[in-house]
Enzyme design. Sequence first.
Site, PDB file in Angstrom:
ATOM      1  N   GLU A 263       0.877  -1.174   0.000  1.00 14.33           N
ATOM      2  CA  GLU A 263       0.000   0.000   0.000  1.00 14.33           C
ATOM      3  C   GLU A 263       0.912   1.221   0.000  1.00 14.33           C
ATOM      4  O   GLU A 263       1.768   1.361   0.866  1.00 14.33           O
ATOM      5  CB  GLU A 263      -0.891   0.002   1.241  1.00 14.33           C
ATOM      6  CG  GLU A 263      -1.848   1.173   1.267  1.00 14.33           C
ATOM      7  CD  GLU A 263      -2.221   1.582   2.670  1.00 14.33           C
ATOM      8  OE1 GLU A 263      -2.181   2.794   2.955  1.00 14.33           O
ATOM      9  OE2 GLU A 263      -2.536   0.693   3.481  1.00 14.33           O
ATOM     10  N   CYS A 300      -3.393   7.236   5.457  1.00 10.78           N
ATOM     11  CA  CYS A 300      -3.331   6.926   4.024  1.00 10.78           C
ATOM     12  C   CYS A 300      -4.637   7.253   3.313  1.00 10.78           C
ATOM     13  O   CYS A 300      -4.666   7.343   2.078  1.00 10.78           O
ATOM     14  CB  CYS A 300      -2.960   5.469   3.820  1.00 10.78           C
ATOM     15  SG  CYS A 300      -3.842   4.337   4.902  1.00 10.78           S
TER      16      CYS A 300
END
Length: 531
Positions: A263, A300
């Site tokens: 990620e 994020c």
Amino acid sequence: MTLLGHNYIGGGRSGEGNVKLLSIAAATGEAHAVPFLTATEAEVNAAVDAASAAYPTYRALSAEMRAKFLDTIAEEIDALGDDFIAEVSRETALPAGRLQGERSRTSNQMRLFAKVLRRGDFYGARIDTALPQRQPLPRPDLRQYRIGVGPVAVFGASNFPLAFSVAGGDTAAALAAGCPVVFKAHSGHLITSELVADAIERAVKRSGVPAGTFNMIYGDRVGAQLVKSAGIQAVGFTGSLRGGRALCDMAAARPQPIPVFAEMSSINPIILLPQALATRGDAIARDLIASVVVGGGQLCTNPGLLLGVRSPELTRFIEQLREAMAAQAPQTLLNSAGFNTYCNGVQRLKQLPGVTAVATGGASDTQAVSHLFKADASLLFNKDAPLEEEVFGPATVIVELESREQLIDFALNMHGQLTATLQAQPDDLRAHRDLIALLEQKVGRLLVNGFPTGVEVCDAMVHGGPYPATSDARGTSVGTLAIDRFLRPICYQNYPDELLPAALQNANPLGLLRLVDGEQTTKAVNDPRAM
């Protein structure tokens, strides 16, 4: 709390290296006295060897035994007390309330994967029984289920010192899948990592799983060796685009390439549709700024790009954003490296032609100052995509588009994202079906109203998305589907029933839901071979 600062290898501690790391208090810069010793090349190899040695025994454990192990890890994490929370707060500057919630999230996701193991759907059992009379050729008996791929290397994230770290989602998913873990501790929370690793080691001993099931190494430059180690069969990573891409390239260049589930980068656009602005613009502005600055913007899923079509309502909305952002106080970030990266990102935006700083929060030279920028729509269509470069911190950019067509054009060319959010009323959604169809191709999670910060840990969650949000859009790093990343299918043909894994035996002793001859059932198999 007794700290050693040594690596965790095969159930023991090893401190052969002479390169030392220090735990630094995020708010004061003060170093803790205990040094942490970077793993040597031999220690990295030993950690991988320990995981490889543990793999055959660990993966062969019943799902129930692995579930009990995860439950025991959860118990040990819950038992980490106020002194632990205080130490994590010292290292990260995150408040105690946030960390207490993150501790619960960390233990609860272990328990969630234990539930997955007990219900058995992760096996993906499929059975096609023999058709000995089929013409022109008989069909053999074929049975498929899934097993863990082997030892997994997991890299700790900086922004979640518990939930995306030593006992975080990647570790939980790998252990649930039957894969031993070699964890690379993040240098931003060394003491936190040791205390959580101690909790896992206590769970290993209590549960009786092989000693090399969990290993942890320290060091800023040990990651490359870890990924290149022949025993490692998959990688879990949360971090920067540059770091994640480097690991992907290393893994692909191995004699035996392996998958990297990384990620990496996302600006999580929020699209402001007309009726939503007209009916509840004030509330959206207030809650949106709160989402941008929560946790110092170090999430994020932080909304880094806001889009709306020119209108009086959008003009008013921008003014409301400006007022809300100007009221924000500076915040201490997780570490000096993150602070410098954020400042560089803000400076980059300030230097872009066509970008204006509309509002800033309270001033500080040592803490992150919140920023609201406004950018010309032309920058959205710049081939270098400067507005899609993540600024990791409490900043966001709003773009006033000229038309609905520009919005469609942007969605068509947008990079892959973890999320996209539509602030919309029902009529907005009906009028923008074409936009929604494009967004479905570009994101892992599509929100209607609400805000992307805050990721529920559950069966249905997808925390992933097309590149560069992640390296593999077919998976997720949050939610029970994360186990799929560390499993592979294996098929047994004409295998004796008593030697098959329990999940595939005719009697179905585990009572699993299985796909048998194209039909879902928990019933025993009427095996033509036994007739």
